[in-house]
Design an enzyme around this catalytic site. Sequence first.
Site, PDB file in Angstrom:
ATOM      1  N   GLY A   9      78.986 -35.804  57.590  1.00  0.00           N
ATOM      2  CA  GLY A   9      77.715 -36.535  57.624  1.00  0.00           C
ATOM      3  C   GLY A   9      76.485 -35.680  57.434  1.00  0.00           C
ATOM      4  O   GLY A   9      75.630 -35.977  56.603  1.00  0.00           O
ATOM      5  N   GLU A  10      76.368 -34.625  58.215  1.00  0.00           N
ATOM      6  CA  GLU A  10      75.177 -33.786  58.115  1.00  0.00           C
ATOM      7  C   GLU A  10      75.377 -32.645  57.144  1.00  0.00           C
ATOM      8  O   GLU A  10      74.416 -32.132  56.561  1.00  0.00           O
ATOM      9  CB  GLU A  10      74.833 -33.208  59.486  1.00  0.00           C
ATOM     10  CG  GLU A  10      74.375 -34.252  60.475  1.00  0.00           C
ATOM     11  CD  GLU A  10      74.241 -33.669  61.872  1.00  0.00           C
ATOM     12  OE1 GLU A  10      73.131 -33.265  62.218  1.00  0.00           O
ATOM     13  OE2 GLU A  10      75.253 -33.613  62.597  1.00  0.00           O
ATOM     14  N   ALA A  65      90.962 -35.180  59.806  1.00  0.00           N
ATOM     15  CA  ALA A  65      89.610 -35.213  59.239  1.00  0.00           C
ATOM     16  C   ALA A  65      88.612 -34.415  60.062  1.00  0.00           C
ATOM     17  O   ALA A  65      88.697 -34.343  61.285  1.00  0.00           O
ATOM     18  CB  ALA A  65      89.134 -36.667  59.134  1.00  0.00           C
ATOM     19  N   ILE A  94      75.299 -46.543  59.941  1.00  0.00           N
ATOM     20  CA  ILE A  94      73.894 -46.352  59.563  1.00  0.00           C
ATOM     21  C   ILE A  94      73.778 -46.113  58.060  1.00  0.00           C
ATOM     22  O   ILE A  94      72.828 -45.502  57.587  1.00  0.00           O
ATOM     23  CB  ILE A  94      73.232 -45.215  60.369  1.00  0.00           C
ATOM     24  CG1 ILE A  94      73.960 -43.888  60.170  1.00  0.00           C
ATOM     25  CG2 ILE A  94      73.202 -45.565  61.848  1.00  0.00           C
ATOM     26  CD1 ILE A  94      73.233 -42.697  60.796  1.00  0.00           C
ATOM     27  N   GLY A  95      74.779 -46.594  57.346  1.00  0.00           N
ATOM     28  CA  GLY A  95      74.772 -46.397  55.900  1.00  0.00           C
ATOM     29  C   GLY A  95      75.756 -45.319  55.487  1.00  0.00           C
ATOM     30  O   GLY A  95      76.087 -45.205  54.312  1.00  0.00           O
ATOM     31  N   ALA A 131      75.200 -35.825  65.530  1.00  0.00           N
ATOM     32  CA  ALA A 131      76.106 -34.667  65.573  1.00  0.00           C
ATOM     33  C   ALA A 131      77.367 -34.871  64.731  1.00  0.00           C
ATOM     34  O   ALA A 131      78.420 -34.323  65.045  1.00  0.00           O
ATOM     35  CB  ALA A 131      76.480 -34.329  67.022  1.00  0.00           C
TER      36      ALA A 131
END
Lengths: 289, 803
Positions: free
Chosen positions: B758-759, B754, B516-517, B557
């Site tokens: 993302g969020e 890892a 999603i980018g 998430a």
Amino acid sequence: MSTRVLTDFDLVLPGSLSEALDILAQNGSAVTVVAGGTDILVAMKAGFKADMVMSLTALPDLDYLDYDASSGLRIGANASIAQVVDSADVERHYPALWQAAKIFATPQLRNTATVVGNLLRGSPAGDCCAAVAALGGSLTMASAGSTRELDIDDLWVAYGTTARADNELAVELKIPAPAAGRVSAFKRLTRVNEDLAKLNVAVSLQMDGSTCSDVRLAMGCVAPTMIRLPSAEAVLEGSELNSETLEKAAAAVQEDISPIDDQRSTAEYRRGVAGVYLKRAVEQACSIA
Amino acid sequence: MQRARRWQWQRIEGIQMSEFKTIGKNEQRVDIRSKVLGTAVYAADVNLPDMLHGKVVRCYEHAHARVVSLDLSAAAAVPGVVKVLGPKDVTSKAFNKSVIDLMASESTAQMLGDIEEQHIFTDHVKFYGDGIAGIIATSEEAAEQAAALVAVEYEPLPVYLTPEASAAPDAVQFTDQKPGNLAFSLPDGMFPGGQLGWGEVDQAFEGADLVIEDTFYTPKQKQCQMEPNSYVALYDDEGRLNCWMSSQMPKLVHEKLARLFEMPMSQVKVTQTVVGGGFGARLGMVMEPEVCAMALAVPGRPVKLQQPREEDWLTSPSRHPSRYWMKLGFKKDGTPAACDARSTNFKGGYYLDGSALASTTGFWLQGMYRFDTLRYKGDSYFTNQPVCGAFRGYGNPQTNFVLEQMIDRGCAELNIDPLEWRKKWHKQVGDMSWLNATPYTSCALDECLDQGAEAIGWAEKRAKYASQTGTKRRGIGVSVGNHTSGAFPMILEQTTCTVRLNEDASATVLVACSEIGQGSHTTLRQIAAETLGLPLDDVRLDAGDSDANGFDIGAHASRTLYVGGTAVMKACEDAREQLFARAAKLLQTSIDELDIDENKQIFVKDSPDRFVSAAKICRDGSFNFANPQTGELEGEPGQIQAYVSYKPDNNSPPFFSTFVEVEVDTETGEVDVLELVSSHDIGRAIHPAICEGQMEGGAQQGLGMALMEEIYFDDNGHVTNNSFTDYKMLGASDMPKMTNILVENPDPYGPFGAKSVGEAGLVTPVGATANAIFQATGIQFTQGPITPEKILQAIKEKGLSYT
Ligand SMILES: Cc1cc2nc3c(=O)[nH]c(=O)nc-3n(C[C@H](O)[C@H](O)[C@H](O)COP(=O)(O)OP(=O)(O)OC[C@H]3O[C@@H](n4cnc5c(N)ncnc54)[C@H](O)[C@@H]3O)c2cc1C
């Protein structure tokens, strides 16, 4: 809500000024004049309908920006904001206009938008409007068979409305040559850098030592149109410029403005910063001088 | 950029390589050329022969009303109109556009109180812009012109813009399934007492030396993803329903559409086009039900539905605005004795993922510090506002804004350095994480804080700004947070992956994970290449096709690299093992003795002159020719394929911190963010530049939430700033000087160690900015966003002081 419907309209591209004026003479209020189109196209996307769109792009020789030490600055109807930014003469002799052009929108917009279009849009937030209102000047309004000089002080009559007659075309903006000791500046407040102003201010003063005269102060987003600030001007006119007179002028601004709440800010806030910004603009003008 | 590599690579099970070939390298993104050149195909670029255009007729007169009568006849008569659709012309089945309800078992969903109460077109308008009818026409223009001619009579209803208003006893009910318009509160059956936490909170307050309490508001912020939602749907001649769309969760949307239109999933095909940003705005369905209902009404003809930005603004979910009360109790030495909190969320007109947000907001709260006792309650009430749903951080930024300011207030009262307090009291490895169910698996927050403090000069600046004069006042603030990597164990976690080795030993990786980018297709490919031992160019990811791809939840998430990456890694391990097993046979050795070089030659580690080409093994596997002399088959038969369906058993939360330095103009209230330093306990940076990209983008949205972003309403519930003219986010030139620090401390569970990023990047800039303003002005701002308007007013009312 923006629309996908572009209703039919006639696009006319006059190749000469007289042709343009004839079109205006014959069609009057049915004609929508488009220079850079950065206001008009946005309006059309939001549903503004035009019967006839007259684009100035094919008009020869209106994209000039000329400065002469005795007669002053002349800006043709097709001259872009970018041309103002690129002009060393404007930067030197008309700091308020140069500063307004410098922070105006984005590079793409500056290349497209015109100074005259900014004035004729008649928005109370117009950045060049503030600068020109402070510097003083006039628009040459041409119609078939006649022309008149419209003083900048008489241009804006109501929100988004100007004193232009339906058959008139603004062909040139004139700003007089500054006398020695003339200083000016522009400042604006925005939510983010690339934004319309939530308040803008431009000042122009004749300095003789620390005494100022011929004071012209303009402020935007604080009334239905760009306005001069007569009470604040009166405080400064002929007086010694010091922190005390500046404070007084800043306080006097409250009498001149009538801001409202909108998406960009509140009336209360605009009242809160109007004086501060006026003061800072005067300080900026004098520091450059 | 600064990067810390303080920890040595620990060996992760299954992979035995001394040095990485691609992990940790800033490889070229797999999608960068087409995106930059403009050739990437987004949903709006899908144009099919004979395509029609759909338009949803929306109510812009009222934010709350009943449709008394609907007359579509004038609209139907507009030239070019093919069909007009009222509520009765489409399925009457109720549904829920979110997909979160699919992620819990039916019994859990029931306990949570998930409901389905949306309809394709409604006769009960619940927000400004709610859809009441549909038009299908040969052009977008005709559809819009027809929409304007729909004659509707409305019965206006009272407009409720706050939970208090909609909770009033005589308020109109949004749905009979939710009495009192209480969309959600923590259910007793799952959270005893309808609360989260531990210990005797009330008692602990009694023993506390300092008790502070306040009520905050966090704003309704929009994701502002670059690509507005757009769709094409086709009910084809074979009776299959096809939908091209850009959901973040194509597989769950696939199931939702099949359920809604009562078709087997095999008769529904979903194609995910290139996605121009998500941030939660397309976590579930946005306009998929409407466009598919339209397609079903005109069999054989594709229907495109794309909305202008202003409409997209109203119809895709935003962040939940929240009223957030918090009370903290401290001992004199700073010991956090008690935390009591309640967040009440403005749900908007429909339920969607109603059960999730009020819960997670509390999860982030209980996951952060070692409070002796803690109690959190959360609920959501319907309001006449555009729907709320997921937004990067999912409640975490809200908690960060509130908790981190309250901690700083406590520290100021107790005269404790806020940095030292955080280092002392944040949770550590072994402490219970956000769900209070699994322990933290790794934590390098102290290192993050140390490096961040050093990079920004915390100690000197904090001391220097403690006393200032003049109209410009500076402040520096810190905030910490942690998030999750995937939704385990709260809700569903599962990703399938199939790896196929082609005849030349290049690999196709089939996985439904969403790009999603955020860069996940690039990083997943790195994981595949590293694991298989193949050059990057030999690995290709195939996603977005519901026929070809197996199950995956989608991008939410912060799970894609952590869960999807492990699925890819495991499938690739299997494929590599199959390949090596064949090589071992040929080379008469064991798998452990083999390695593969950059030319895809599998060789014996101790005697590299014994090797076999991987391509030959693969080609022989497929072609399997017989030797003309001996008649013997060449090579081992069968194309090598590997498949896993992977369910993680952890969620390895990343920790992170942000330092922000601001200068406040005390005469105008303007905030100049001078510098921002974020450090993330990333586990391992598979692709450092992508990690930094997430941190920078997150900071842009976090600063926006703290300082300026909010959807406004007038008293009638009409949205007044649903455009980029009126709603401002920070542009490139507004961003401060920014330093990203990646602290690599490999997590024992994550792929190559890892953890998610993302969020996370959005969360801590929120609290850190508020805390910096607190130091600069001595004033805490409880009502977000902290605009110049609010600052100037507060300075006037309270005067300036220092923290
Ligand atoms: C993204 C964006 C950012 C912007 N940022 C700013 C900003 O920072 N500051 C700011 O002040 N404005 C800004 N604007 C507004 C706009 O760009 C300016 O008002 C611009 O100067 C208008 O010039 P134009 O040539 O494009 O005008 P047009 O759109 O062509 O015309 C504007 C108006 O003037 C009339 N007009 C134009 N020329 C003549 C003429 N010769 N005679 C008679 N009437 C005429 C037109 O009929 C129309 O009513 C922004 C607009 C956009 C879209």
